[in-house]
Design a protein around this motif. Structure first.
Motif, mmCIF file in Angstrom:
data_model
loop_
_atom_site.group_PDB
_atom_site.id
_atom_site.type_symbol
_atom_site.label_atom_id
_atom_site.label_comp_id
_atom_site.label_asym_id
_atom_site.label_seq_id
_atom_site.Cartn_x
_atom_site.Cartn_y
_atom_site.Cartn_z
ATOM 1 N N PRO A 214 -2.501 12.572 5.467
ATOM 2 C CA PRO A 214 -1.126 12.118 5.682
ATOM 3 C C PRO A 214 -0.246 12.445 4.485
ATOM 4 O O PRO A 214 -0.713 12.461 3.347
ATOM 5 N N PHE B 291 -2.161 3.203 -0.960
ATOM 6 C CA PHE B 291 -1.424 1.939 -1.095
ATOM 7 C C PHE B 291 -2.389 0.764 -1.147
ATOM 8 O O PHE B 291 -2.258 -0.139 -1.990
ATOM 9 N N LEU B 292 -3.402 0.792 -0.264
ATOM 10 C CA LEU B 292 -4.349 -0.321 -0.244
ATOM 11 C C LEU B 292 -5.210 -0.352 -1.487
ATOM 12 O O LEU B 292 -5.630 -1.420 -1.929
ATOM 13 N N SER C 169 4.497 4.513 6.404
ATOM 14 C CA SER C 169 4.021 4.180 7.750
ATOM 15 C C SER C 169 3.550 2.734 7.818
ATOM 16 O O SER C 169 3.744 2.066 8.843
ATOM 17 N N ILE C 170 2.918 2.247 6.724
ATOM 18 C CA ILE C 170 2.495 0.841 6.727
ATOM 19 C C ILE C 170 3.710 -0.069 6.824
ATOM 20 O O ILE C 170 3.727 -1.026 7.599
ATOM 21 N N TRP D 239 -8.134 7.995 1.665
ATOM 22 C CA TRP D 239 -6.690 8.266 1.761
ATOM 23 C C TRP D 239 -5.884 6.991 1.947
ATOM 24 O O TRP D 239 -4.823 7.006 2.572
ATOM 25 N N ALA D 240 -6.341 5.888 1.432
ATOM 26 C CA ALA D 240 -5.587 4.643 1.524
ATOM 27 C C ALA D 240 -5.079 4.301 0.130
ATOM 28 O O ALA D 240 -5.548 3.346 -0.490
ATOM 29 N N MET E 168 -2.957 4.303 11.379
ATOM 30 C CA MET E 168 -2.511 3.408 10.314
ATOM 31 C C MET E 168 -2.753 1.936 10.633
ATOM 32 O O MET E 168 -2.649 1.087 9.751
ATOM 33 N N THR F 295 1.548 7.196 3.135
ATOM 34 C CA THR F 295 0.908 6.081 3.837
ATOM 35 C C THR F 295 1.767 4.823 3.732
ATOM 36 O O THR F 295 1.836 4.044 4.669
ATOM 37 N N HIS G 203 -5.146 0.275 8.372
ATOM 38 C CA HIS G 203 -4.631 -0.122 7.059
ATOM 39 C C HIS G 203 -3.966 -1.488 7.125
ATOM 40 O O HIS G 203 -4.118 -2.303 6.224
ATOM 41 N N ILE G 204 -3.234 -1.740 8.244
ATOM 42 C CA ILE G 204 -2.573 -3.039 8.387
ATOM 43 C C ILE G 204 -3.627 -4.152 8.429
ATOM 44 O O ILE G 204 -3.470 -5.185 7.772
#
Lengths: 162, 101
Positions: free
Chosen positions: A121, A51-52, A127-128, A48-49, B57, A124, B60-61
């Motif tokens: 989520p 964006f990454l 929130s990042i 579920w990442a 999150m 993402t 992720h950062i």
């Protein structure tokens, strides 16, 4: 169905990673690294990442891999037909690495990892962005300074000395 | 399939492969590829813990910062490797021992 896709991606990632470290032709290793990086981006989507996963494709595949291929091309003469390279002491190295893998595996199985309930989520990226501008603002600015330093450093290092 | 241990094992295998590349390869660029594999396995761990630890999150950062650092490291390392090639006419990391020619 989704299980089959997952295991196919895992197999692709690990299989091409093996090619990266074992193939004796450097360019083949670089191309195999391409598939490894794409596979890892796909695994990010399973985590579920999203964006990454995009960042991974843009920076790793579009930036770092191109840099590596540039490095291969610039450090070999055109007349060298086989851009090859050798490995040394594969036996000892393989045994040492298998030992490390064994220790890691035992550690993974024996540690009671903290796990919590999770829900998918809704977004993402937002929130990042919020975290980057609120909690992680200083590291974010330091990262931009690091990029600037690397930019100047790389240019200075690779410039032909007068 | 959807468990923390699966992802941890994938990352562990990826890390071992990267380590194997770093310690057995003699070409500077190939050593760099091994380092990229190691950084990617660390990222996979960050994101797995982020998801199974309650979709936190912050993981992720951290993964984002690792990717930034990998880009910086690749740029500087390749500049150094090209300089080594100019001075020594080889990028075999075993042959590069002197601080000056």
């Amino acid at each position: 169905m989704i299980d089959a896709v997952f295991w196919f991606i895992v197999l692709l990632t690990l299989g091409s990673a093996v090619t990266v470290v074992l193939n004796q032709k450097l360019l083949y290793s670089a191309i195999a690294l391409l598939f490894t990086l794409f596979g890892i981006a796909a695994l990010y989507i399973f985590l579920w990442a999203d964006f990454l996963a995009g960042v991974q494709v843009v920076i790793y595949v579009g930036g770092i891999l191109v840099l590596i291929i540039f490095g291969i091309m610039l450090t070999n003469r055109i007349s060298t037909v086989n851009i090859s390279h050798t490995s040394v002491q594969r036996g000892i190295g393989g045994m040492a690495v298998l030992g490390v893998l064994l220790i890691l595996g035992i550690m993974i199985l024996n540690t009671p990892w903290h796990q919590a309930d999770y829900v998918e989520p809704t977004q993402t990226t937002a929130s990042i962005g919020t975290l980057l501008m609120m909690d992680y603002l200083l590291p974010f600015e330091v990262a931009s300074l690091l990029l600037l330093a690397a930019l100047i450093g790389a240019v200075t290092l690779s410039r032909r000395a007068e | 399939m959807d468990s923390l241990n699966t992802y941890l094992f994938i990352a562990a295998i990826l890390f071992s492969l990267g380590l194997f590349g770093v310690i057995t390869r003699r070409n500077g660029v190939a050593v760099l590829m091994g380092i990229e594999l190691i950084l990617n396995s660390a990222n996979l761990n960050f994101l797995a813990f982020a998801k199974f630890g309650g979709m936190n999150m912050s993981g992720h950062i951290f993964a984002l910062f690792v990717i930034i650092m990998a880009a910086v490291e690749a740029a500087v390392a390749l500049a150094i490797i090209i300089n080594i090639f100019k001075n020594f006419h080889t990028i075999n990391v075993d042959d590069v021992q002197g601080l000056r020619q």
